[in-house]
Write a protein that holds these residues in place. Sequence first.
Motif, short mmCIF file in Angstrom:
data_model
loop_
_atom_site.label_atom_id
_atom_site.label_comp_id
_atom_site.label_asym_id
_atom_site.label_seq_id
_atom_site.Cartn_x
_atom_site.Cartn_y
_atom_site.Cartn_z
N LEU A 99 10.04 19.18 -49.97
CA LEU A 99 9.24 19.71 -51.08
C LEU A 99 8.24 20.76 -50.61
O LEU A 99 8.10 21.84 -51.21
N SER A 100 7.55 20.49 -49.50
CA SER A 100 6.56 21.46 -49.00
C SER A 100 7.26 22.73 -48.53
O SER A 100 6.77 23.85 -48.76
N GLY A 101 8.43 22.58 -47.89
CA GLY A 101 9.18 23.76 -47.44
C GLY A 101 9.60 24.61 -48.63
O GLY A 101 9.50 25.84 -48.60
N PHE A 102 10.04 23.94 -49.69
CA PHE A 102 10.48 24.65 -50.90
C PHE A 102 9.31 25.44 -51.51
O PHE A 102 9.44 26.62 -51.84
N ALA A 106 9.55 29.37 -51.83
CA ALA A 106 9.75 29.88 -53.19
C ALA A 106 8.51 30.63 -53.68
O ALA A 106 8.60 31.75 -54.17
N LEU A 107 7.32 30.02 -53.50
CA LEU A 107 6.11 30.65 -54.03
C LEU A 107 5.54 31.71 -53.08
O LEU A 107 4.65 32.48 -53.45
N GLY A 108 6.06 31.75 -51.86
CA GLY A 108 5.66 32.82 -50.94
C GLY A 108 6.44 34.09 -51.22
O GLY A 108 6.22 35.12 -50.56
N LYS A 123 11.06 37.91 -53.93
CA LYS A 123 10.26 38.92 -54.64
C LYS A 123 9.74 39.90 -53.59
O LYS A 123 9.02 39.49 -52.67
N VAL A 124 10.17 41.16 -53.71
CA VAL A 124 9.79 42.10 -52.64
C VAL A 124 8.89 43.22 -53.16
O VAL A 124 8.88 43.53 -54.36
N ASN A 136 2.66 32.70 -55.77
CA ASN A 136 1.36 32.01 -55.79
C ASN A 136 0.99 31.72 -54.33
O ASN A 136 1.49 30.77 -53.73
N GLU A 137 0.13 32.56 -53.80
CA GLU A 137 -0.16 32.49 -52.36
C GLU A 137 -0.84 31.18 -51.97
O GLU A 137 -0.54 30.61 -50.91
#
Length: 187
Positions: A99-102, A106-108, A123-124, A136-137
């Motif tokens: 979950l933390s890896g995801f 994903a949000l990075g 997202k680039v 969401n950083e």
Amino acid sequence: MSKLIQTLSRKTIWLHWLVGVLIIGMLITGLYMLAFGGSELYLWHKAIGVVILLPILSRITWRIYEGFPHPVSPQATWAKYATKITHVVLLAGTILMPLSGFLMSALGGYGVYLWGVELVARKVDPLDPEKAVPINETISMLGQSLHHWIGYAMLAAIALHVAGMLKHHFLDKDPTLTRMLNKSKKL
Ligand code: HEM
Ligand code: HEM
């Protein structure tokens, strides 16, 4: 009449070794990636990390349904607590690591793909397509810290876990390890 002493269910044994081997493999590849990089390895680490949620969820559901196995012989109170805490850290880690890896990926803005199948798009930055733009950083950073520290907690718990098994097997000479290998002796 002969009967097996202290057996474990087949599901417990299979799920323990399947998830155990996958988790050890993922911890090793995670540390290897950090030390040496390798973009192909990142893709595999992330895809396998998502897919193993299936056996992990099935293992945790089974553990809640069946309860933890009882020790093979009476144990001191401290040993009982140490075992329970180690098992809870290991089980919690198996679910918190994917979950933390995801969340981190994903949000990075790095995206999550299962061998080409897009789960979360990358997202680039339009001016620099090599650069990921976070969705969401704060949550991504939180995911990264959790992934790092829970990973180390798991490594410590696995070391304790294996040391405990070796003590049971070689010093106490009890069937704790053999029953997890489905090799408990008949009486
Ligand atoms: C059981 C599942 C997993 C385990 C045991 C695991 C383990 C690890 C470990 C030990 C590291 C090194 C972390 C550090 O020391 O900072 C790592 C790095 C990493 N993991 Fe995982 N991981 C799992 C699942 C995932 C998933 C599902 C994703 C993403 C979808 C993921 C993405 C990453 C990334 C991107 C890194 C590199 C982090 C960085 O560059 O700071 N992991 N993993
Ligand atoms: C070489 C590595 C390993 C060995 C030799 C080993 C051995 C064992 C043995 C013998 C038991 C039974 C303990 C008892 O009956 O009281 C057990 C239980 C358990 N092990 Fe491992 N194990 C290993 C790796 C792992 C890993 C990597 C994990 C984490 C995912 C893990 C998680 C657990 C848990 C949570 C239990 C409690 C019973 C259960 O939920 O099935 N083990 N292990």
